[in-house]
Scaffold this motif. Structure first.
Motif, PDB file in Angstrom:
ATOM      1  N   TYR A 167      11.295  -2.245 -11.533  1.00  0.00           N
ATOM      2  CA  TYR A 167      12.062  -2.990 -10.523  1.00  0.00           C
ATOM      3  C   TYR A 167      13.066  -2.117  -9.794  1.00  0.00           C
ATOM      4  O   TYR A 167      13.193  -2.222  -8.563  1.00  0.00           O
ATOM      5  N   GLU A 168      13.791  -1.259 -10.516  1.00  0.00           N
ATOM      6  CA  GLU A 168      14.861  -0.495  -9.853  1.00  0.00           C
ATOM      7  C   GLU A 168      14.340   0.420  -8.744  1.00  0.00           C
ATOM      8  O   GLU A 168      14.823   0.342  -7.608  1.00  0.00           O
ATOM      9  N   PRO A 169      13.329   1.261  -9.019  1.00  0.00           N
ATOM     10  CA  PRO A 169      12.803   2.059  -7.888  1.00  0.00           C
ATOM     11  C   PRO A 169      12.086   1.201  -6.842  1.00  0.00           C
ATOM     12  O   PRO A 169      12.114   1.520  -5.641  1.00  0.00           O
ATOM     13  N   TRP A 170      11.447   0.114  -7.295  1.00  0.00           N
ATOM     14  CA  TRP A 170      10.779  -0.795  -6.353  1.00  0.00           C
ATOM     15  C   TRP A 170      11.782  -1.357  -5.352  1.00  0.00           C
ATOM     16  O   TRP A 170      11.534  -1.413  -4.157  1.00  0.00           O
ATOM     17  N   LYS A 171      12.929  -1.777  -5.855  1.00  0.00           N
ATOM     18  CA  LYS A 171      13.963  -2.381  -4.994  1.00  0.00           C
ATOM     19  C   LYS A 171      14.480  -1.359  -3.978  1.00  0.00           C
ATOM     20  O   LYS A 171      14.672  -1.683  -2.798  1.00  0.00           O
ATOM     21  N   LYS A 172      14.670  -0.140  -4.435  1.00  0.00           N
ATOM     22  CA  LYS A 172      15.136   0.889  -3.515  1.00  0.00           C
ATOM     23  C   LYS A 172      14.057   1.169  -2.452  1.00  0.00           C
ATOM     24  O   LYS A 172      14.356   1.316  -1.267  1.00  0.00           O
ATOM     25  N   PHE A 173      12.820   1.212  -2.917  1.00  0.00           N
ATOM     26  CA  PHE A 173      11.705   1.415  -1.992  1.00  0.00           C
ATOM     27  C   PHE A 173      11.678   0.316  -0.931  1.00  0.00           C
ATOM     28  O   PHE A 173      11.527   0.568   0.269  1.00  0.00           O
ATOM     29  N   ARG A 174      11.829  -0.925  -1.365  1.00  0.00           N
ATOM     30  CA  ARG A 174      11.796  -2.074  -0.446  1.00  0.00           C
ATOM     31  C   ARG A 174      12.909  -1.954   0.602  1.00  0.00           C
ATOM     32  O   ARG A 174      12.680  -2.164   1.800  1.00  0.00           O
ATOM     33  N   ASP A 175      14.095  -1.616   0.165  1.00  0.00           N
ATOM     34  CA  ASP A 175      15.203  -1.463   1.117  1.00  0.00           C
ATOM     35  C   ASP A 175      14.883  -0.379   2.144  1.00  0.00           C
ATOM     36  O   ASP A 175      15.134  -0.551   3.346  1.00  0.00           O
ATOM     37  N   ASP A 176      14.334   0.738   1.669  1.00  0.00           N
ATOM     38  CA  ASP A 176      13.957   1.830   2.571  1.00  0.00           C
ATOM     39  C   ASP A 176      12.917   1.380   3.593  1.00  0.00           C
ATOM     40  O   ASP A 176      13.015   1.670   4.781  1.00  0.00           O
ATOM     41  N   ASN A 185       0.836  -1.211   0.000  1.00  0.00           N
ATOM     42  CA  ASN A 185       0.000   0.000   0.000  1.00  0.00           C
ATOM     43  C   ASN A 185       0.864   1.252   0.000  1.00  0.00           C
ATOM     44  O   ASN A 185       0.564   2.229  -0.706  1.00  0.00           O
ATOM     45  N   ALA A 186       1.910   1.248   0.810  1.00  0.00           N
ATOM     46  CA  ALA A 186       2.791   2.417   0.882  1.00  0.00           C
ATOM     47  C   ALA A 186       3.440   2.663  -0.479  1.00  0.00           C
ATOM     48  O   ALA A 186       3.543   3.806  -0.929  1.00  0.00           O
ATOM     49  N   TRP A 187       3.848   1.580  -1.118  1.00  0.00           N
ATOM     50  CA  TRP A 187       4.478   1.730  -2.446  1.00  0.00           C
ATOM     51  C   TRP A 187       3.490   2.327  -3.443  1.00  0.00           C
ATOM     52  O   TRP A 187       3.810   3.252  -4.190  1.00  0.00           O
ATOM     53  N   LEU A 188       2.267   1.814  -3.433  1.00  0.00           N
ATOM     54  CA  LEU A 188       1.263   2.274  -4.388  1.00  0.00           C
ATOM     55  C   LEU A 188       0.872   3.716  -4.144  1.00  0.00           C
ATOM     56  O   LEU A 188       0.843   4.525  -5.062  1.00  0.00           O
ATOM     57  N   TRP A 189       0.538   4.032  -2.892  1.00  0.00           N
ATOM     58  CA  TRP A 189      -0.103   5.327  -2.639  1.00  0.00           C
ATOM     59  C   TRP A 189       0.882   6.467  -2.445  1.00  0.00           C
ATOM     60  O   TRP A 189       0.570   7.595  -2.742  1.00  0.00           O
ATOM     61  N   GLU A 190       2.048   6.164  -1.936  1.00  0.00           N
ATOM     62  CA  GLU A 190       2.979   7.263  -1.643  1.00  0.00           C
ATOM     63  C   GLU A 190       4.405   7.006  -2.106  1.00  0.00           C
ATOM     64  O   GLU A 190       5.254   7.876  -1.995  1.00  0.00           O
ATOM     65  N   GLY A 191       4.659   5.810  -2.602  1.00  0.00           N
ATOM     66  CA  GLY A 191       6.031   5.458  -2.969  1.00  0.00           C
ATOM     67  C   GLY A 191       6.290   5.447  -4.469  1.00  0.00           C
ATOM     68  O   GLY A 191       7.319   4.934  -4.910  1.00  0.00           O
ATOM     69  N   GLY A 192       5.355   6.004  -5.239  1.00  0.00           N
ATOM     70  CA  GLY A 192       5.558   6.078  -6.681  1.00  0.00           C
ATOM     71  C   GLY A 192       5.071   4.856  -7.450  1.00  0.00           C
ATOM     72  O   GLY A 192       5.121   4.841  -8.691  1.00  0.00           O
ATOM     73  N   GLY A 193       4.604   3.842  -6.745  1.00  0.00           N
ATOM     74  CA  GLY A 193       4.193   2.605  -7.414  1.00  0.00           C
ATOM     75  C   GLY A 193       2.980   2.773  -8.329  1.00  0.00           C
ATOM     76  O   GLY A 193       2.929   2.223  -9.426  1.00  0.00           O
ATOM     77  N   MET A 194       2.011   3.554  -7.866  1.00  0.00           N
ATOM     78  CA  MET A 194       0.790   3.719  -8.668  1.00  0.00           C
ATOM     79  C   MET A 194       1.121   4.355 -10.013  1.00  0.00           C
ATOM     80  O   MET A 194       0.614   3.913 -11.054  1.00  0.00           O
TER      81      MET A 194
END
Lengths: 346, 346
Positions: free
Chosen positions: A313-322, A106-115
């Motif tokens: 994948y690249e921003p997703w991976k950075k997001f996950r680490d954060d 949810n955090a990735w989608l709504w505020e982490g650029g995922g959406m």
């Protein structure tokens, strides 16, 4: 400037058809689409009416994406990873092995650029995507024999969905694609050795516990599994702005509620399964670590040859680490302590 | 039967005032009310207009409940535990020490019977409550000196909100009620020894790191802290059914989004604090265990003398035990493994 109160003058009657990838019997998931339809109807005094069709009623469960893309139906409720045959990038909208848990997704989608990333990807399919449900971490499936070492995975014929299949294949598993209704007999006859489905509540309904004794956890290929509404872009754009907002918010409600339903329904199902003799087993650290290594190696391979994958994948991976950095501080230390007070009861 | 499409004929123009318990500077929380207002406006073509007032603009931040109860304003955005002086039962709508994490709180509300219990409780205050945001597990606050043993809590003057105050008081802490703007100077002068507020993002803004070196986790008195919209019941009932649905779904969206905002914003704030010299410390098992024991002893005392508390606490406690059983299997084993792959980095 305040928008003109167009709704009062011109709220149109709109009828949509929603094709679900799921049967009605998978009631927790199926209900999310029903909740969306009920809320949209209530919010528009019945003017925006979405009729739901179960898998196979209008189009086959896995044919829903093409049906929406082509405008045969206005929208569908499905899981992105059903379409990894077209492009593995679809999996980011549902689950990738060792990915995000439900709240991190949810955090990735709504505020982490995922959406934004996903909506850009889905444009190529004429689709406007809206998250609509999550199962949370799934179980790791039913096995006729115990998995004692990594070597026990070699040659294991297993029904498994999404990117868990190609990851486990790298460890010797032979992934099988089998429709829901055919899994039980295949497992019973020994045509397959194992099956992963969802979690206690859904798995119990399919009766897997009667033909396989060992129930493993966690389903590390689905740390959470998100469902989505995919809407034909042109049909979405044709909606009045008011209906677009109403639909988005109805999906947010259904999204929240589906996770809550699973979190409740799995409890008693797990108790019933354990009482009926199911043996709960944790995957060994050896199995998890080997799978983790293969998963991220595979993601790098995808990045090397698939620009769409790489772009997400690249921003997703950075997001996950954060996220793991932050969750590792307050959230996890709280959960660890609370669980420790139960004295390891399971 | 399909409801008549009343909205097209009769969608009324409605203006509401929302009193927030928060200043605009607490932007993550404050934004949740703004999101509700924006979505409601967009969904009704501007006809349902909710104007937001920060704490103190219409009524003091902690006066919002009475203002809604009395109908002075139509609704407020606040946290239930601000009103434990009236009844500790309010805390179930926000946080109680060693309570539910953010996702478990959602499960309790939406599918675990929590919403019904809370709505019944809030009826006595002429209020219809709708969940509207969560912070996740908060931090345990800022301390001028390290807490090495349980004895270090004795006499510690600490600004702390909610039921964390009475729990820590049982361990010798002297809880202080201090308004947001007065905390920094009190900590700087040594009038107080410690302060808990929210988490890295909000705490950084108030500058606590400049006057206290040690930042403890987790905030075990707020495993999650939920915000809510409290609406005057009569005003809610007077809304067209369509607007009621629109408001409920807008709150669901804001609820999801606020948790996502915190999950993102806390990451970089934590990094900045650590880079500026803040020392992160975990509360010891000794401190957590002693507080856990006192918390549940206190809850039993409340149950013995407060029927409203007891009516919610008993099913809540059973729910919590159930959830920990299920979360302890798939969800936690997944999170544990994923965090283990980071090699304990923090």
């Amino acid at each position: 400037a305040v928008a003109a109160p167009a709704i009062a003058q011109s709220a149109p009657t709109i009828k949509w058809r929603l094709a679900s990838s799921f049967p009605k019997s998978l009631d927790t998931i199926f209900a999310a689409a029903e909740v969306v339809a009920q809320h949209v109807k209530a919010a528009t005094g019945g003017k925006f009416d979405i009729q739901i069709f179960a898998a196979g009623e209008l189009v086959p469960g896995l044919g829903v994406l093409d049906a929406v893309k082509d405008g045969t139906v206005e929208c569908c409720h499905t899981a992105g990873y059903y379409f990894i045959g077209k492009d593995p990038t679809f999996a980011f909208d549902a689950a990738i092995p060792f990915g995000l848990n439900s709240r991190q997704q949810n955090a990735w989608l709504w505020e982490g650029g995922g959406m934004e990333l996903l909506r850009d990807f889905f444009k190529d399919y004429n689709i406007h995507n809206i998250p609509c449900g999550n199962t949370g971490t799934q179980m790791g499936g039913w096995y006729r024999k115990e998995l004692k070492t990594l070597a026990d995975l070699k040659g294991l014929k297993m029904r498994i969905g999404g990117l868990g299949g190609p990851v486990l294949a790298r460890l010797g598993v032979v992934p099988q694609q089998i429709a829901a209704g055919d899994i039980y007999p295949a497992l019973e006859k020994g045509t397959i050795d194992a099956v992963e489905w969802v979690g206690p509540y859904d798995d119990e309904k399919l009766g897997f516990n009667k033909v396989a004794k060992y129930y493993y956890y966690p389903g590390f290929w689905e740390g959470s599994a998100q469902l989505s509404l995919y809407i034909n872009q042109k049909k979405f754009q044709e909606l009045p702005k008011e209906y677009q907002q109403i639909l988005e918010d109805a999906c947010a409600y259904a999204h929240l509620e589906m996770q809550a339903r699973y979190d409740i329904k799995n409890v008693n199902a797990l108790r019933r399964l354990a009482a009926a003799g199911t043996q709960l087993r944790a995957f060994s650290k050896e199995v998890m670590s080997a799978a983790n290594k293969e998963a991220f190696a595979m993601y790098d391979e995808y990045s090397a040859k698939n620009p769409k994958w790489k772009k997400i994948y690249e921003p997703w991976k950075k997001f996950r680490d954060d996220e793991l950095l932050w969750f590792g501080v307050a959230e996890k230390s709280f959960d660890d302590f609370v669980h420790s007070t139960r004295g390891g009861k399971r």
